[in-house]
Design an enzyme around this catalytic site. Sequence first.
Site, PDB file in Angstrom:
ATOM      1  N   ARG A 198      -1.031  -1.510   1.114  1.00  0.00           N
ATOM      2  CA  ARG A 198      -0.885  -2.068  -0.235  1.00  0.00           C
ATOM      3  C   ARG A 198       0.091  -1.208  -1.036  1.00  0.00           C
ATOM      4  NH1 ARG A 198      -6.092  -2.975   1.487  1.00  0.00           N
ATOM      5  NH2 ARG A 198      -7.189  -4.847   0.772  1.00  0.00           N
TER       6      ARG A 198
ATOM      7  N   HIS B 250      -3.103   0.908  -4.657  1.00  0.00           N
ATOM      8  CA  HIS B 250      -4.492   0.795  -4.190  1.00  0.00           C
ATOM      9  C   HIS B 250      -4.579   0.783  -2.660  1.00  0.00           C
ATOM     10  CE1 HIS B 250      -6.203  -0.170  -8.223  1.00  0.00           C
ATOM     11  NE2 HIS B 250      -5.016  -0.680  -8.426  1.00  0.00           N
TER      12      HIS B 250
ATOM     13  N   ASN C  68     -10.700  -2.197 -12.682  1.00  0.00           N
ATOM     14  CA  ASN C  68     -10.604  -0.751 -12.464  1.00  0.00           C
ATOM     15  C   ASN C  68     -11.824  -0.057 -13.045  1.00  0.00           C
ATOM     16  OD1 ASN C  68      -8.103  -0.769 -11.180  1.00  0.00           O
ATOM     17  ND2 ASN C  68      -6.951  -0.409 -13.067  1.00  0.00           N
TER      18      ASN C  68
ATOM     19  N   PHE D   2       5.240  -3.021 -14.775  1.00  0.00           N
ATOM     20  CA  PHE D   2       4.427  -2.498 -13.670  1.00  0.00           C
ATOM     21  C   PHE D   2       5.265  -1.765 -12.609  1.00  0.00           C
ATOM     22  CE2 PHE D   2       1.559  -2.949  -9.917  1.00  0.00           C
ATOM     23  CZ  PHE D   2       0.500  -2.220 -10.407  1.00  0.00           C
TER      24      PHE D   2
ATOM     25  N   TYR E  91      -0.141 -11.093  -7.051  1.00  0.00           N
ATOM     26  CA  TYR E  91      -1.098 -10.844  -5.962  1.00  0.00           C
ATOM     27  C   TYR E  91      -0.894 -11.791  -4.778  1.00  0.00           C
ATOM     28  CZ  TYR E  91      -3.408  -7.461  -8.924  1.00  0.00           C
ATOM     29  OH  TYR E  91      -3.662  -6.361  -9.686  1.00  0.00           O
TER      30      TYR E  91
ATOM     31  N   ARG F  16       2.162  -8.383   2.973  1.00  0.00           N
ATOM     32  CA  ARG F  16       1.150  -7.479   3.538  1.00  0.00           C
ATOM     33  C   ARG F  16       0.443  -8.129   4.726  1.00  0.00           C
ATOM     34  NH1 ARG F  16      -3.935  -5.518   2.689  1.00  0.00           N
ATOM     35  NH2 ARG F  16      -4.712  -7.243   1.435  1.00  0.00           N
TER      36      ARG F  16
END
Length: 716
Positions: free
Chosen positions: A76, A79, A152, A165, A366, A373
């Site tokens: 990732r 995280h 979080n 970000f 995401y 990924r």
Amino acid sequence: MSAKDNGVPSGQSAKQDQLDQFRSDATDQPMTTNMGLKVNDAGNSLKAGIRGGTLLEDFWLREKINHFDHERIPERIVHARGSAAHGVFELYEAIPQFTKAGIFNDVGRKTPVFTRFSTVAGSKGSPDLARDVRGFAVKFYTEEGVWDLVGNDIPVFFIQDAMKFPDLIHSVKPEPDREIPQAQSAHDTFYDWVSLTPEALHNHIWVMSDRGIPRSLRMMQGFGIHTFRMINDEGVAHFVRFHWNPVQGTHSVTWDEAVKINGADPDFHRRDLWDAIDAGQFPEWELGLQIIPEEDEHKFDFDLLDATKLIPEEMVPLQVVGKMTLNRNPDNFFAETEQVAFLPTHLVPGLDFSNDPLLQGRLFSYRDTQLSRLGSVNFEQIPINRTLAPNHNDQRDGHMQMSVPKGKTAYFPNTLGGGCPFLTSQKEGAFESYTERIDGNKIRARSESFVDYYSQPALFYRSLTDWEKAHTADAYTFELGKCTYPHVQKRMLYQISQIDEALAQQVAEGLGLEVPDSVDGPVNQAISADADVEKMQPPKKKIYLDKSDALSLTFRMGSKGIATRQIAVLAADGFDAEDFTAMTDKLKAENAVVKIVAPHGGTITCSKGHDHEVFSGIMMTESVLFDAVYIPGGKKSVDALLKKAKYKKFVDEAFMHCKAIAVDGEGIQLLKATHVGEYMDDDKAVFVDGKPQAFVDAIAQHRNYDRMEVAKMVPA
Ligand code: HDD
């Protein structure tokens, strides 16, 4: 291995039943190729002659090596380091007045969950005790579909708009020229960026406090952070913020421990979570909601759409509605913890987003990241990601398509497929986005209601206890001490001084610098060439609340007991059996974990001649891995301990880290040989001679932070 026989209570659920179909178990099975061909040799390739070259024909060798060559997937981007567990969410009370979501209405329902905790900055193999935010992502497998609450452990985020970000992450990740440091924010690029981006200061001060180094993943809060919406059957919406509060209490370690734990056991948090669940000590969190009627949106001194602001619990109290229990470890790290994909866009009818510009950007990121990924648009078909709700649509094919859709049609509308799959109305359970009136100009800018960067970090700092404040100042000093550019350090000192002048002064002293009265140029650097930079400069801090008790770790520090706490028993041959039994029976009855640390591994013999299993030899373990220390009496035993200097270091460190210490009989000789001997008389967490209950109570308090000032004198 099936869900029933992996040694832990199964926590069986509809999701576990679904996963059972994919679990495989090699017990009592022959080894085969992927196609099920039995094999008779796993160590020799097929050769042309006993000393000859390997043959291309060797499909078994090629299959094995070829699979191995492709075992890795990209970690990732953030995280990467994480640990996860299965569990269940149970509702205490229905809230139909706020939401029609089944998970918040059906009190009898046990919704299966899979929860993954993580650090943010480090790579997959980085140590657990990095000073960092922790991810707290919960996947609810509800009857209506999957809902991911991707939060979080800190209630506010670093930035206000998703556009920033990549900048945030590029600044905190290892520096691009030499790829250092790993899993650390303490470096130039991060502070260059933070000091120019004051909206980050609120999240940052939380990370500098002890929140940045939790004792356990089980002992931290979780927050959905953004303002979301709940929508009821009448279509009425309320704003909502989600909070997870650990039943285990909120606890952290000190920085000195964190540094040492990272060396002694880099998997400390992962091991702790696994061991607790494996021992049947299931961690629990209560879900609290802060609900705000839509008409109150503008009643606050800050903007509800700003993810760098929290809503103090004193202003909007929590309504506790349910509980999550994690009751089952994964069977396979890669298949479950690594392949699980959380998406804030996974949600169910009765819930919806707000216009928080950070959340809005996440809604894109995401799904996008899962494609690189996990490599395919079919990632939601991976067992851990599969929904329990029946799902049919006209999306087809793609890499690794796992289902076999029947029929002639893959388009809508159709008659050849009987019009299927067909549409449903909201009344029949379809999701429909909340109808929100929007009236405005298309504009690339930030609302002025977001430009208050100092009020809430200052509120946070004011709400801490003295020891939390001291730890926070130390953390800033450590981190800025790692920066090599004086102008970055000074700009950061200026920013800290806007939060609290005394704090900035303390940090400046540690660094040997002065707190500047001003810095060159605007402190909120232009993020848009057309912005009126002066107008976007943060105003002086507001004080709309003197203090918010809930912001201190101490507010939820109380533990129900000492279950899973790790107690080191320092003993050698000849230790007093009666002392030991009285104390350890009590500790075990409270479900603490008692571990003998002896001069050597194997077993040691007590005064009654019985053998006791040693958990670890003193040279193979460290004080920081335990929550408390007990030394039973017995002259022979204590004399042996006194001969090994590491025992003195062990005890001094436990004292320095403010942990409870108990001794019986001759055990006091070891204390007297350490620095504890000088300070123990007035200490409320050092116990001499037979005080098991008092010892237990002190362990339940986690630490005796009243000791902090004297503990500083201990050179350990
Ligand atoms: Fe994120 C992963 C939490 C803002 C982009 N994020 C990720 C994970 C957590 C969070 C817990 C790990 C999920 C897991 O265990 O697999 N992120 C947050 C929170 C945010 C936030 C609480 C703000 C309130 N994130 C955020 C923004 C962006 C991203 C603004 C991008 C615009 N986050 C990602 C990502 C990740 C991710 C790159 C990496 C791996 C993944 O998504 O699945 O897409």
